[in-house]
Design a protein around this motif. Structure first.
Motif, PDB file in Angstrom:
ATOM      1  N   LEU A  10    -121.405 -47.189  13.030  1.00 47.22           N
ATOM      2  CA  LEU A  10    -120.183 -47.744  13.596  1.00 47.22           C
ATOM      3  C   LEU A  10    -120.125 -47.409  15.086  1.00 47.22           C
ATOM      4  O   LEU A  10    -119.726 -46.316  15.479  1.00 47.22           O
ATOM      5  CB  LEU A  10    -118.966 -47.163  12.885  1.00 47.22           C
ATOM      6  N   VAL A  11    -120.588 -48.314  15.930  1.00 44.94           N
ATOM      7  CA  VAL A  11    -120.505 -48.091  17.363  1.00 44.94           C
ATOM      8  C   VAL A  11    -119.046 -48.217  17.800  1.00 44.94           C
ATOM      9  O   VAL A  11    -118.479 -47.352  18.448  1.00 44.94           O
ATOM     10  CB  VAL A  11    -121.403 -49.087  18.119  1.00 44.94           C
ATOM     11  N   THR A 112    -112.055 -38.292  12.009  1.00 40.61           N
ATOM     12  CA  THR A 112    -112.671 -38.975  10.867  1.00 40.61           C
ATOM     13  C   THR A 112    -113.724 -39.972  11.331  1.00 40.61           C
ATOM     14  O   THR A 112    -114.848 -40.019  10.813  1.00 40.61           O
ATOM     15  CB  THR A 112    -111.595 -39.689  10.029  1.00 40.61           C
ATOM     16  N   LEU A 113    -113.373 -40.784  12.317  1.00 35.97           N
ATOM     17  CA  LEU A 113    -114.323 -41.780  12.820  1.00 35.97           C
ATOM     18  C   LEU A 113    -115.568 -41.140  13.401  1.00 35.97           C
ATOM     19  O   LEU A 113    -116.675 -41.671  13.266  1.00 35.97           O
ATOM     20  CB  LEU A 113    -113.649 -42.651  13.881  1.00 35.97           C
ATOM     21  N   ALA A 114    -115.415 -39.991  14.057  1.00 39.92           N
ATOM     22  CA  ALA A 114    -116.569 -39.314  14.650  1.00 39.92           C
ATOM     23  C   ALA A 114    -117.607 -38.965  13.591  1.00 39.92           C
ATOM     24  O   ALA A 114    -118.818 -39.000  13.851  1.00 39.92           O
ATOM     25  CB  ALA A 114    -116.114 -38.060  15.392  1.00 39.92           C
ATOM     26  N   ALA A 115    -117.141 -38.646  12.381  1.00 44.03           N
ATOM     27  CA  ALA A 115    -118.066 -38.289  11.311  1.00 44.03           C
ATOM     28  C   ALA A 115    -118.829 -39.491  10.770  1.00 44.03           C
ATOM     29  O   ALA A 115    -119.844 -39.338  10.084  1.00 44.03           O
ATOM     30  CB  ALA A 115    -117.307 -37.599  10.182  1.00 44.03           C
ATOM     31  N   PHE A 116    -118.359 -40.710  11.073  1.00 42.43           N
ATOM     32  CA  PHE A 116    -119.059 -41.920  10.649  1.00 42.43           C
ATOM     33  C   PHE A 116    -120.135 -42.350  11.645  1.00 42.43           C
ATOM     34  O   PHE A 116    -120.771 -43.384  11.449  1.00 42.43           O
ATOM     35  CB  PHE A 116    -118.068 -43.076  10.471  1.00 42.43           C
ATOM     36  N   ALA A 117    -120.342 -41.584  12.713  1.00 41.61           N
ATOM     37  CA  ALA A 117    -121.303 -41.992  13.739  1.00 41.61           C
ATOM     38  C   ALA A 117    -122.719 -42.085  13.186  1.00 41.61           C
ATOM     39  O   ALA A 117    -123.517 -42.921  13.631  1.00 41.61           O
ATOM     40  CB  ALA A 117    -121.250 -41.024  14.922  1.00 41.61           C
ATOM     41  N   ASP A 118    -123.072 -41.228  12.232  1.00 41.92           N
ATOM     42  CA  ASP A 118    -124.405 -41.290  11.619  1.00 41.92           C
ATOM     43  C   ASP A 118    -124.486 -42.493  10.695  1.00 41.92           C
ATOM     44  O   ASP A 118    -123.586 -42.729   9.885  1.00 41.92           O
ATOM     45  CB  ASP A 118    -124.692 -40.010  10.839  1.00 41.92           C
TER      46      ASP A 118
END
Length: 322
Positions: A10-11, A112-118
């Motif tokens: 998720l960019v 929360t969104l930061a953890a979806f970076a991978d």
């Protein structure tokens, strides 16, 4: 996307937050939950409030929250049906769930969104801190905070892979629900009952639909979860332990005991014995409530395990009769 493809990174992403509510008794909590979402450093693009077969609540929510999409549960009564309705209405790349008696910290969406970076992360759980509405009993051990829907001792304290998040503070990529399906409406809480584990069963199914994918815990994504006075009693503690045992038995029958109990094995082998020893040490130092906490851990394990075993035996007997 196909059922065997890991979702893309998720960019830039949009977020839908789903809040499921069922009773007017929690109206002040519902207002606080929605207000906390309006105070985010990274505001969600959409907030969906699902009323679980309560027309009065739905009407009041539509009047009180003009910026929120308020919808009726289109499925069976209960938390799983309400969550599925929220997912169906969601437009965000990520669907996050916040309990109606919880409030999100201002950076909750951002963390929360930061953890979806991978690229291989399909789900994220956060830290759930108890908001005690009555004095916390001295006998209540940190190892059993899951009884009141909160993060408990034994969970990772830094970002790490987990089997499933706690339902009060969890999120998934929206495109995960296509291949994995919905939350199982035969599981999950109905009103004030003690059932649960629908997020466990869904998380197992989601990872199977996306080989190589991960669900992670991001401890910095924090919410505060209300613990009402009725939940700080021995009666509720025992009822919730028995309910967890029955729910875990159902997950085992649906997903297999190996997956259903992988987290619990470590918890029982390592975390709980350490908790008992810590309680006994506290008692030897003069804190007699330490003995009560140690006894509570033993009782909680016994109740949960017995309930699990009985539910499994009943299921086997039903299969044998058929």
């Amino acid at each position: 996307m196909s059922g065997t493809t890991t979702p893309r990174s998720l960019v830039t992403s949009s977020v839908t937050v789903v809040v499921c509510a069922y009773t007017m008794e929690r109206w002040p909590d519902i207002e606080a939950a929605v207000a906390s979402l309006g105070a985010q450093t990274r505001p969600p693009e959409q907030v969906v409030l699902v009323s679980d077969h309560n027309a009065e609540l739905l009407e009041r929510a539509r009047s009180a929250f003009p910026g929120v999409l308020c919808v009726a549960n289109a499925g069976p009564r209960g938390l799983s049906g309400a969550r599925n309705t929220g997912v169906a209405a969601a437009t965000g790349d990520v669907v996050a769930f916040l309990d109606d008696d919880a409030t999100a910290e201002p950076d909750w969406v951002e963390r929360t969104l930061a953890a979806f970076a991978d690229h291989d992360v399909i789900g994220v759980g956060g830290n759930v801190v108890p908001d005690w509405r009555a004095p916390r009993p001295s006998w209540f051990p940190d190892e059993f905070l899951w009884v009141v829907g909160c993060s408990y001792r034994g969970l990772p304290t830094t970002r790490a892979e987990i089997r499933n998040p706690i339902g009060a503070n969890m999120s998934f990529r929206r495109d995960v629900f296509g291949p994995a399906g919905e939350f199982d409406t035969d599981m999950g809480r109905l009103g004030k009952d003690a059932a649960g584990c629908e997020e466990t069963e869904f998380s197992i199914r989601a990872r199977r639909a996306h080989p190589g994918a991960r669900i992670v815990l991001e401890p910095s994504a924090t919410c505060r979860h209300g613990v009402s006075p009725d939940r700080v009693t021995r009666v509720y503690f025992r009822r919730r332990c028995r309910g967890e045992g029955r729910s875990k038995a159902l997950v085992s029958s649906l997903a297999g005991a190996e997956s259903a109990l992988e987290t619990e094995r470590v918890y029982v082998r390592k975390t709980l014995p350490q908790g008992v020893l810590a309680g006994l040490r506290d008692a030897l130092r003069g804190d007699l409530s330490g003995l009560a906490r140690a006894e509570t851990i033993v009782e909680g394990v016994a109740l949960t395990a017995t309930s699990y075993a009985l539910a499994r035996l009943r299921a086997l007997a039903r299969r044998a009769r058929r």
